[in-house]
Scaffold this motif. Structure first.
Motif, short mmCIF file in Angstrom:
data_model
loop_
_atom_site.label_atom_id
_atom_site.label_comp_id
_atom_site.label_asym_id
_atom_site.label_seq_id
_atom_site.Cartn_x
_atom_site.Cartn_y
_atom_site.Cartn_z
N GLU A 6 39.98 59.17 79.39
CA GLU A 6 41.09 59.53 80.28
C GLU A 6 42.14 58.43 80.32
O GLU A 6 43.33 58.70 80.27
CB GLU A 6 40.55 59.81 81.68
CG GLU A 6 41.61 60.29 82.64
CD GLU A 6 41.04 60.61 84.01
OE1 GLU A 6 41.70 61.37 84.73
OE2 GLU A 6 39.96 60.10 84.37
N LYS A 7 41.70 57.19 80.41
CA LYS A 7 42.65 56.07 80.40
C LYS A 7 43.42 56.04 79.09
O LYS A 7 44.65 55.87 79.09
CB LYS A 7 41.93 54.74 80.62
CG LYS A 7 41.59 54.49 82.06
CD LYS A 7 40.83 53.22 82.36
CE LYS A 7 40.91 52.10 81.39
NZ LYS A 7 40.14 50.92 81.80
N ALA A 8 42.73 56.22 77.98
CA ALA A 8 43.40 56.21 76.67
C ALA A 8 44.43 57.34 76.60
O ALA A 8 45.53 57.15 76.06
CB ALA A 8 42.38 56.34 75.55
N ALA A 9 44.09 58.49 77.13
CA ALA A 9 44.99 59.64 77.08
C ALA A 9 46.25 59.41 77.91
O ALA A 9 47.32 59.91 77.57
CB ALA A 9 44.27 60.89 77.59
N ARG A 10 46.16 58.64 78.96
CA ARG A 10 47.29 58.44 79.87
C ARG A 10 48.18 57.24 79.52
O ARG A 10 49.25 57.09 80.10
CB ARG A 10 46.80 58.30 81.30
CG ARG A 10 46.19 59.57 81.82
CD ARG A 10 45.70 59.38 83.25
NE ARG A 10 44.95 60.51 83.71
CZ ARG A 10 45.49 61.51 84.40
NH1 ARG A 10 46.76 61.49 84.70
NH2 ARG A 10 44.74 62.51 84.80
N ALA A 38 40.16 66.31 66.67
CA ALA A 38 40.88 67.16 67.63
C ALA A 38 42.38 66.96 67.52
O ALA A 38 43.15 67.84 67.92
CB ALA A 38 40.40 66.87 69.05
N GLY A 39 42.80 65.84 66.99
CA GLY A 39 44.23 65.55 66.86
C GLY A 39 44.72 64.72 68.03
O GLY A 39 44.88 65.25 69.13
N VAL A 40 44.94 63.47 67.78
CA VAL A 40 45.34 62.54 68.84
C VAL A 40 46.64 63.00 69.51
O VAL A 40 46.82 62.84 70.71
CB VAL A 40 45.47 61.10 68.28
CG1 VAL A 40 45.90 60.13 69.34
CG2 VAL A 40 44.16 60.66 67.68
N GLN A 41 47.53 63.61 68.74
CA GLN A 41 48.81 64.05 69.30
C GLN A 41 48.63 65.18 70.31
O GLN A 41 49.53 65.46 71.09
CB GLN A 41 49.78 64.48 68.19
CG GLN A 41 49.40 65.73 67.45
CD GLN A 41 48.37 65.50 66.36
OE1 GLN A 41 47.88 64.41 66.16
NE2 GLN A 41 48.03 66.57 65.65
N MET A 42 47.46 65.80 70.33
CA MET A 42 47.20 66.90 71.26
C MET A 42 46.73 66.43 72.63
O MET A 42 46.83 67.16 73.61
CB MET A 42 46.16 67.86 70.68
CG MET A 42 46.58 68.50 69.38
SD MET A 42 48.04 69.51 69.54
CE MET A 42 47.36 70.90 70.39
N ALA A 44 46.80 62.66 73.67
CA ALA A 44 47.25 61.32 74.08
C ALA A 44 48.76 61.32 74.33
O ALA A 44 49.53 61.75 73.47
CB ALA A 44 46.90 60.30 73.00
N CYS A 45 49.16 60.84 75.47
CA CYS A 45 50.59 60.81 75.82
C CYS A 45 51.41 60.02 74.81
O CYS A 45 52.50 60.42 74.44
CB CYS A 45 50.77 60.20 77.22
SG CYS A 45 50.17 61.21 78.56
N VAL A 46 50.88 58.90 74.36
CA VAL A 46 51.63 58.03 73.46
C VAL A 46 51.91 58.70 72.11
O VAL A 46 52.90 58.40 71.47
CB VAL A 46 50.91 56.67 73.27
CG1 VAL A 46 49.68 56.80 72.41
CG2 VAL A 46 51.84 55.62 72.68
N HIS A 47 51.08 59.64 71.70
CA HIS A 47 51.25 60.31 70.41
C HIS A 47 51.83 61.72 70.54
O HIS A 47 52.02 62.39 69.53
CB HIS A 47 49.91 60.39 69.68
CG HIS A 47 49.41 59.07 69.21
ND1 HIS A 47 49.97 58.40 68.15
CD2 HIS A 47 48.42 58.28 69.66
CE1 HIS A 47 49.33 57.26 67.96
NE2 HIS A 47 48.39 57.17 68.88
N PHE A 48 52.10 62.15 71.75
CA PHE A 48 52.60 63.51 71.95
C PHE A 48 54.00 63.63 71.35
O PHE A 48 54.88 62.82 71.66
CB PHE A 48 52.62 63.86 73.43
CG PHE A 48 53.01 65.28 73.70
CD1 PHE A 48 52.16 66.32 73.35
CD2 PHE A 48 54.22 65.59 74.28
CE1 PHE A 48 52.51 67.63 73.59
CE2 PHE A 48 54.58 66.89 74.53
CZ PHE A 48 53.72 67.92 74.18
N PRO A 49 54.26 64.63 70.49
CA PRO A 49 55.56 64.73 69.82
C PRO A 49 56.67 65.32 70.69
O PRO A 49 57.83 65.29 70.30
CB PRO A 49 55.27 65.65 68.63
CG PRO A 49 54.13 66.50 69.08
CD PRO A 49 53.31 65.63 69.99
N GLY A 50 56.35 65.82 71.87
CA GLY A 50 57.35 66.44 72.74
C GLY A 50 58.17 65.41 73.50
O GLY A 50 58.41 64.30 73.02
N ASP A 51 58.58 65.74 74.71
CA ASP A 51 59.38 64.85 75.53
C ASP A 51 58.68 63.51 75.69
O ASP A 51 57.51 63.46 76.04
CB ASP A 51 59.62 65.45 76.93
CG ASP A 51 60.48 66.69 76.87
OD1 ASP A 51 61.23 66.84 75.90
OD2 ASP A 51 60.38 67.51 77.80
#
Length: 84
Positions: A6-10, A38-42, A44-51
């Motif tokens: 959870e910490k890594a994702a945020r 699973a795809g880190v971009q799905m 993790a906030c830091v890897h999210f391709p959106g906003d």
């Protein structure tokens, strides 16, 4: 392991994410591999391709506070109309 994932994702900084993700790999290599598949971009906030950061950059409270300050020296009706 959930609190660490959870910490890594945020995290919003890549270095923080990498440190947490490396710790996941050290503690549970199977979980690390699963998260990679699973795809880190799905997740993790830091890897999210959106906003970026999923945060708004304007502060609504600041906007609301500047509106009355422009009409502060006017009679009472004008500041109310300026706010409206």
């Amino acid at each position: 392991m959930f609190p660490l994932v959870e910490k890594a994702a945020r995290y919003f900084r890549r270095t923080d994410f990498d440190d947490a993700f490396n710790e996941i790999q050290e503690r549970d290599p199977q979980l690390h591999a699963y998260l990679q598949r699973a795809g880190v971009q799905m997740w993790a906030c830091v890897h999210f391709p959106g906003d970026r950061y999923n945060l708004m950059t304007t502060n609504i409270a600041e906007s609301m506070n500047t509106t009355p300050s422009k009409a502060i020296n006017l009679p009472i009706v004008q500041p109310l109309e300026a706010i409206r």
